[in-house]
Motif scaffolding. Structure first.
Motif: not given
Lengths: 265, 275
Positions: A11, A36, A70, A215, B75, B80-82, B116-118, B120-122, B156
């Protein structure tokens, strides 16, 4: 039985690295996590063709894990529900382009409004899922429903699976992706599950990873041996299944792999 | 010395929302503010027709009630990266700002984002995205005479800790159309609510009052949980923060009980102060 990995292992770098790791570890499957910046649902066809060529060269098969943050097929907000539907539809198209047999989805989330209007949200979720199943059916693709551990999730227990499958009239393209770590957290009745051939025969994927989910970083690995043990037990009952190891760390992948091979023997 | 008290439509959580019932309840029980939670299917901003908007505005005016809105949050993720979901999140909040303008609501509370994970990493990239989107919302809020208020969030997966909120303000040069909704239970989840309040006090324009057991999220009446309210109320008084204090709890009775308890705490705090 095929053993593979979730592309979340790469990832932080790029999707192609997941294929490299799979090859290096003699795995035969990659479950692409569509999120993404790792992998976008808007990837152009050219990229998909490149991916297909790489995995063919490496002898890998692919499946698609639809985005699941989401997204909510049970949402009473039509804009959220429709956007989720369209994204899952795109996952089916991508699976088709990549010669993949499956997409894996989170069925839905029931927040306060969905709980107050529970009949309506269930109806919407089933309608949207049925439409996706019909479209998937035309492409020969199955939709696997993954169990989740959170109280808001529509599918977290065995009875939720029964309710969903009966609501969708046991559609031939409906299957299960049993997430072992999620099952443990949600106290999912795995013993009863493995005794029910109607569900076991539809289980096409098993996720194995650190609990409660890959996660949750940093990892607390105390629960991992239990996940591997339970996965090994389930694997004695299911056939023609793909085991997807889901972790962000390569050394953990190897550890789980070794545990699984030992457990299944 | 009086607090400005209000209710959230969360008090009607157990059944479909009738906004006119909520307005009437607030009026008959002498609350000054009504915060309407905007969620589908009962109160989705872009589904509220012009006639209903007019009736809401007029009823509130007749009853001397000030309105504010809580933007959709399920939601919804401004970090969001999306692209699809991020743009939809923006749209849902923009619809809420437009509704706020039409019904003359002064404040729109938002949840800043989810990590969310994306994210947390970026993380830095996610925060940049969030700042950009909140900046855009502030511009639109300015045009519509509305204040965007960022709610404190402790989970969290939530963005909304004091340091994150202050970072957003700094990046946007502390615009006057941006404020903070101090949520007592969320602050309690972070540790000591008084400490959280002190970090954000100059930015707070609105407060969500409720109670919960230690370390848990809930919608209980003041005194039903474990939050130590007297030091917090004392802090509010010392900083001349009088509200609005919005009772965001699960039943109408809890709102009434909470107001009585806060009044009693306030009485003790002010009498001790005057000694």
């Amino acid at each position: 039985m095929l053993i593979g990995l979730s592309s979340i292992i790469a990832f932080k770098s790029k999707l192609q690295d997941a294929f490299e790791i799979a090859s290096r570890c003699n795995l035969s499957h990659v479950n692409i996590f569509c999120s993404p910046p790792h992998f976008s649902l808007k990837e152009p066809r050219k990229t998909l063709i490149q991916i297909r060529k790489i995995v063919r060269d490496k002898g890998l098969s692919l499946s698609i894990k639809a985005p699941s943050f989401a997204q909510n097929l049970a949402s009473l907000d039509d804009e959220i529900g429709n956007m989720t539907f369209n994204q899952f539809l795109r996952c089916i198209e991508i699976a088709n382009e990549l010669d993949s047999e499956f997409i894996v989805i989170r069925a839905g989330m029931l927040f306060y409004p969905e709980k107050i209007h529970s009949e309506l949200s269930r109806k919407l979720m089933l309608e949207r899922l049925m439409s996706l199943l019909e479209i998937a059916n035309d492409s020969g693709i199955s939709i696997l429903i993954e169990n989740y551990p959170y109280p808001i999730d529509a599918i977290r227990s065995l009875s939720d699976f029964y309710d969903l499958f009966s609501g969708l009239r046991y559609h031939p393209k409906l299957g299960i992706a049993l997430n072992i770590a999620h099952a443990i957290v949600a106290r999912f009745d795995v013993n009863s599950f493995v005794k029910d051939n109607r569900l076991v025969s539809r289980t096409r994927m098993i996720y194995v990873g650190p609990p409660p989910s890959p996660w949750h970083i940093p990892y607390n690995l105390r629960g991992l041996p239990r996940v591997v043990k339970l996965a090994s037990e389930v694997l004695k009952h299911v056939q023609d299944v793909i085991v997807t190891i889901a972790t962000l760390r390569e050394e953990l992948l190897k550890k789980i792999l070794s545990g699984l091979r030992w457990g299944v023997q | 010395m009086r607090f400005i008290y209000g209710i959230s439509t969360s008090i009607f959580l157990e059944r479909p929302l009738d906004v006119f019932e909520a307005i009437l309840f607030a009026y008959r029980n002498n609350f000054s503010v009504l915060e309407i939670i905007c969620t589908a299917p009962d109160f989705k901003p872009n589904r509220i027709d012009p006639e209903t908007r007019k009736q809401i505005r007029e009823k509130a005016l007749d009853y001397g009630l000030s309105l504010q809105l809580h933007a959709p949050f399920y939601s919804v993720n401004l970090a969001d990266f999306d692209d699809d979901f991020r743009n939809l999140s923006l749209k849902l909040i923009l619809d809420t700002i437009k509704l706020a303008y039409d019904i003359d609501a002064k404040i729109v509370t938002i949840h800043p984002g989810l990590c969310f994970l994306p994210c947390k990493l970026f993380y830095d990239k996610a925060i940049d995205i969030l700042v950009q989107n909140i900046g855009y919302l502030v511009d639109i809020a300015r045009e519509n005479s509305v204040i965007i208020s960022i709610e404190t969030r402790a989970g969290n997966l939530d963005i909304g800790k004091p340091e994150e909120i202050i970072h957003i303000f700094r990046k946007l040069n502390f615009p006057s159309e941006l404020g903070v909704t101090f949520d007592v239970v969320q602050a309690n989840l972070m540790g000591n609510p008084v400490e959280v309040y002190r970090k954000l006090r100059k930015l707070i324009v609105n407060a969500h009052i409720r109670d919960a057991p230690r370390g848990k999220e809930d919608l209980l009446a003041v005194g039903e949980g474990e939050i130590d309210f007297p030091p917090l109320i004392k802090e509010f008084v010392n900083n001349r923060f009088f509200g609005p204090l919005i009772f965001e709890m699960s039943t109408p009775q809890r709102a009434l009980i909470s107001r009585a308890r806060l009044e009693y705490i306030l009485m003790n705090v002010t009498s001790n102060r005057n000694k």
